[in-house]
Motif scaffolding. Structure first.
Motif, PDB file in Angstrom:
ATOM      1  N   GLU A 169       0.830  -1.208   0.000  1.00 36.73           N
ATOM      2  CA  GLU A 169       0.000   0.000   0.000  1.00 36.73           C
ATOM      3  C   GLU A 169       0.862   1.254   0.000  1.00 36.73           C
ATOM      4  O   GLU A 169       0.576   2.228  -0.708  1.00 36.73           O
ATOM      5  CB  GLU A 169      -0.922  -0.008   1.208  1.00 36.73           C
ATOM      6  CG  GLU A 169      -2.011  -1.069   1.158  1.00 36.73           C
ATOM      7  CD  GLU A 169      -2.827  -1.100   2.432  1.00 36.73           C
ATOM      8  OE1 GLU A 169      -2.607  -0.226   3.296  1.00 36.73           O
ATOM      9  OE2 GLU A 169      -3.692  -1.989   2.562  1.00 36.73           O
ATOM     10  N   TYR A 175       0.340 -12.115  -2.087  1.00 31.22           N
ATOM     11  CA  TYR A 175       0.550 -10.722  -2.491  1.00 31.22           C
ATOM     12  C   TYR A 175      -0.047 -10.397  -3.864  1.00 31.22           C
ATOM     13  O   TYR A 175      -0.272  -9.242  -4.188  1.00 31.22           O
ATOM     14  CB  TYR A 175       2.047 -10.401  -2.513  1.00 31.22           C
ATOM     15  CG  TYR A 175       2.687 -10.325  -1.140  1.00 31.22           C
ATOM     16  CD1 TYR A 175       1.932 -10.305   0.016  1.00 31.22           C
ATOM     17  CD2 TYR A 175       4.077 -10.269  -1.013  1.00 31.22           C
ATOM     18  CE1 TYR A 175       2.524 -10.238   1.266  1.00 31.22           C
ATOM     19  CE2 TYR A 175       4.680 -10.194   0.241  1.00 31.22           C
ATOM     20  CZ  TYR A 175       3.902 -10.186   1.373  1.00 31.22           C
ATOM     21  OH  TYR A 175       4.488 -10.109   2.607  1.00 31.22           O
ATOM     22  N   GLU A 176      -0.264 -11.419  -4.695  1.00 38.46           N
ATOM     23  CA  GLU A 176      -0.735 -11.160  -6.057  1.00 38.46           C
ATOM     24  C   GLU A 176      -2.028 -10.344  -6.094  1.00 38.46           C
ATOM     25  O   GLU A 176      -2.107  -9.360  -6.844  1.00 38.46           O
ATOM     26  CB  GLU A 176      -0.921 -12.477  -6.823  1.00 38.46           C
ATOM     27  CG  GLU A 176       0.378 -13.192  -7.141  1.00 38.46           C
ATOM     28  CD  GLU A 176       0.729 -14.229  -6.082  1.00 38.46           C
ATOM     29  OE1 GLU A 176       0.252 -14.079  -4.927  1.00 38.46           O
ATOM     30  OE2 GLU A 176       1.474 -15.178  -6.393  1.00 38.46           O
ATOM     31  N   PRO A 177      -3.067 -10.693  -5.315  1.00 41.36           N
ATOM     32  CA  PRO A 177      -4.297  -9.893  -5.363  1.00 41.36           C
ATOM     33  C   PRO A 177      -4.073  -8.437  -4.956  1.00 41.36           C
ATOM     34  O   PRO A 177      -4.648  -7.525  -5.569  1.00 41.36           O
ATOM     35  CB  PRO A 177      -5.227 -10.613  -4.382  1.00 41.36           C
ATOM     36  CG  PRO A 177      -4.723 -12.017  -4.340  1.00 41.36           C
ATOM     37  CD  PRO A 177      -3.242 -11.892  -4.478  1.00 41.36           C
ATOM     38  N   ALA A 178      -3.236  -8.214  -3.946  1.00 41.50           N
ATOM     39  CA  ALA A 178      -2.969  -6.842  -3.503  1.00 41.50           C
ATOM     40  C   ALA A 178      -2.220  -6.062  -4.569  1.00 41.50           C
ATOM     41  O   ALA A 178      -2.516  -4.887  -4.815  1.00 41.50           O
ATOM     42  CB  ALA A 178      -2.174  -6.857  -2.200  1.00 41.50           C
ATOM     43  N   THR A 182      -2.224  -6.676  -7.839  1.00 40.75           N
ATOM     44  CA  THR A 182      -3.121  -6.477  -8.980  1.00 40.75           C
ATOM     45  C   THR A 182      -4.123  -5.361  -8.710  1.00 40.75           C
ATOM     46  O   THR A 182      -4.484  -4.592  -9.616  1.00 40.75           O
ATOM     47  CB  THR A 182      -3.858  -7.782  -9.293  1.00 40.75           C
ATOM     48  OG1 THR A 182      -2.906  -8.804  -9.581  1.00 40.75           O
ATOM     49  CG2 THR A 182      -4.770  -7.616 -10.494  1.00 40.75           C
ATOM     50  N   SER A 183      -4.557  -5.259  -7.456  1.00 41.46           N
ATOM     51  CA  SER A 183      -5.520  -4.221  -7.094  1.00 41.46           C
ATOM     52  C   SER A 183      -4.894  -2.835  -7.066  1.00 41.46           C
ATOM     53  O   SER A 183      -5.534  -1.846  -7.443  1.00 41.46           O
ATOM     54  CB  SER A 183      -6.126  -4.541  -5.726  1.00 41.46           C
ATOM     55  OG  SER A 183      -6.956  -3.499  -5.274  1.00 41.46           O
ATOM     56  N   ALA A 184      -3.631  -2.747  -6.641  1.00 40.92           N
ATOM     57  CA  ALA A 184      -3.000  -1.438  -6.422  1.00 40.92           C
ATOM     58  C   ALA A 184      -2.227  -0.929  -7.630  1.00 40.92           C
ATOM     59  O   ALA A 184      -1.934   0.270  -7.710  1.00 40.92           O
ATOM     60  CB  ALA A 184      -2.073  -1.512  -5.215  1.00 40.92           C
ATOM     61  N   ARG A 220      -1.310  -0.955 -12.014  1.00 38.68           N
ATOM     62  CA  ARG A 220      -1.883  -1.084 -13.354  1.00 38.68           C
ATOM     63  C   ARG A 220      -1.404  -2.350 -14.044  1.00 38.68           C
ATOM     64  O   ARG A 220      -2.148  -2.997 -14.780  1.00 38.68           O
ATOM     65  CB  ARG A 220      -1.488   0.159 -14.180  1.00 38.68           C
ATOM     66  CG  ARG A 220      -1.905   0.127 -15.644  1.00 38.68           C
ATOM     67  CD  ARG A 220      -1.526   1.430 -16.344  1.00 38.68           C
ATOM     68  NE  ARG A 220      -0.129   1.768 -16.149  1.00 38.68           N
ATOM     69  CZ  ARG A 220       0.868   1.301 -16.890  1.00 38.68           C
ATOM     70  NH1 ARG A 220       0.615   0.446 -17.875  1.00 38.68           N
ATOM     71  NH2 ARG A 220       2.111   1.677 -16.655  1.00 38.68           N
ATOM     72  N   ARG A 241       2.697   1.347 -11.686  1.00 40.40           N
ATOM     73  CA  ARG A 241       1.540   2.204 -11.456  1.00 40.40           C
ATOM     74  C   ARG A 241       0.939   2.678 -12.766  1.00 40.40           C
ATOM     75  O   ARG A 241       1.671   2.908 -13.721  1.00 40.40           O
ATOM     76  CB  ARG A 241       1.958   3.419 -10.611  1.00 40.40           C
ATOM     77  CG  ARG A 241       2.249   3.059  -9.169  1.00 40.40           C
ATOM     78  CD  ARG A 241       0.977   2.765  -8.415  1.00 40.40           C
ATOM     79  NE  ARG A 241       0.251   4.000  -8.099  1.00 40.40           N
ATOM     80  CZ  ARG A 241      -1.041   4.041  -7.736  1.00 40.40           C
ATOM     81  NH1 ARG A 241      -1.747   2.947  -7.686  1.00 40.40           N
ATOM     82  NH2 ARG A 241      -1.607   5.185  -7.440  1.00 40.40           N
TER      83      ARG A 241
END
Length: 303
Positions: free
Chosen positions: A254, A276-279, A281-283, A285, A303
């Motif tokens: 984050e 960590y992959e979902p985090a 991918t969410s944060a 580009r 980003r």
């Protein structure tokens, strides 16, 4: 006036309430005092949550005995499965008369500073900062991967390209990633962050580059400018107090996402089992698996 208590770490509140006015000397407390530099003063007692590693633990106990006046009470405790069962033996080796009590999965040792302690110098030397000939780096017991190159860090070093711009090494440890980053003359500056004062002290010796900026603090509470970084390097921690805490690594992600400019890259290494992959991918580009081994993965996230 009541003499202050020398306090190391945060004992579980269910066992001890932290004394008011105590001097916190844990290297993991950015606002605390440096135990290495703390002068002898009329401390009334010491309350120590002993670290699990033997060399680190013995150094802390020896240093506390060195600083306290004769007869001062020392209470040292630790989880019984993380070095707590060895505290009494260490204190007796320093010439202390020790009582040892089991309580709530901890061992609590009580003693008083002896008039003539023994063996302190050997423990202080064994746990002190030193130049490791194998690593070629300054290091100290208690710092992450203090006596070996961490395999995740090694994999990230292999995957890193030549970097450029202004960046940050979040959780810098001894400064191994920073040394690599600063080999590029296109890097304009690099912030080295770590919550461990000892890591920052070692990194200052290992990273002799005017572009390096050292930050002793908690990355999660850092107040750096938003979107001001071109790159981030990190091998984020996932243990807190010896227990796995996956939220630590997610918090690092984050922070990296908040501080990277558009197009900036986060290079992160992690154990394969960490989610960590979902985090990422969410944060970010774009997320790319840049390298992997049987135990680790390295990602480049933009980003």
């Amino acid at each position: 006036m009541t003499p202050p208590v020398l306090l190391y770490g945060h004992p579980p509140p269910i066992l001890f309430r932290e004394p008011p006015g105590a001097l916190q000397v844990s290297p993991l407390e950015p606002t605390g005092a440096d135990l290495c530099e703390t002068p002898r003063s009329p401390f009334g007692s010491a309350l120590i949550l002993a670290p699990p590693g033997r060399l680190e633990r013995d150094w802390v106990l020896a240093r506390a005995i060195q600083l306290l006046p004769q007869g001062a009470e020392i209470v040292a405790l630790g989880p019984r499965d993380r070095g707590g069962a060895r505290i009494a033996e260490t204190l007796r080796g320093f010439g202390c008369d020790v009582s040892d009590e089991p309580r709530r999965k901890h061992r609590i040792c009580r003693t008083n500073r002896p008039a003539q302690p023994v063996g302190l110098e050997a423990a202080l030397e064994a746990g002190a900062m030193r130049l490791d000939s194998r690593l070629g780096l300054w290091t100290q017991p208690g710092v992450f991967s203090w006596d070996r190159l961490d395999a995740g860090t090694a994999l990230l070093l292999e995957a890193l390209p030549a970097l450029e711009g202004y960046g940050a090494d979040l959780g810098c440890g001894l400064g191994i990633l920073a040394v690599r980053a600063l080999q590029s003359d296109r890097v304009t500056g690099l912030e080295l962050w770590d919550i461990d004062r000892r890591a920052i002290s070692c990194a200052r010796r290992n990273v002799s580059d005017s572009r390096a900026l050292f930050r002793h603090g908690d990355v999660r509470r850092s107040e750096g400018g938003g979107a001001d970084l071109d790159f981030v390097l990190m091998n984020p921690p996932f243990h807190d107090g010896g227990r796995e805490d996956r939220a630590l690594g997610l918090a690092f992600i984050e922070v990296a996402a908040r501080r990277l400019r558009s197009g900036g890259a986060c290079w992160v290494t992690a154990n394969r089992h960490l989610p960590y992959e979902p985090a990422l991918t969410s944060a970010f580009r774009q997320v790319r698996l840049a390298a992997e081994s049987r135990a680790f993965k390295v990602y480049e996230a933009r980003r």
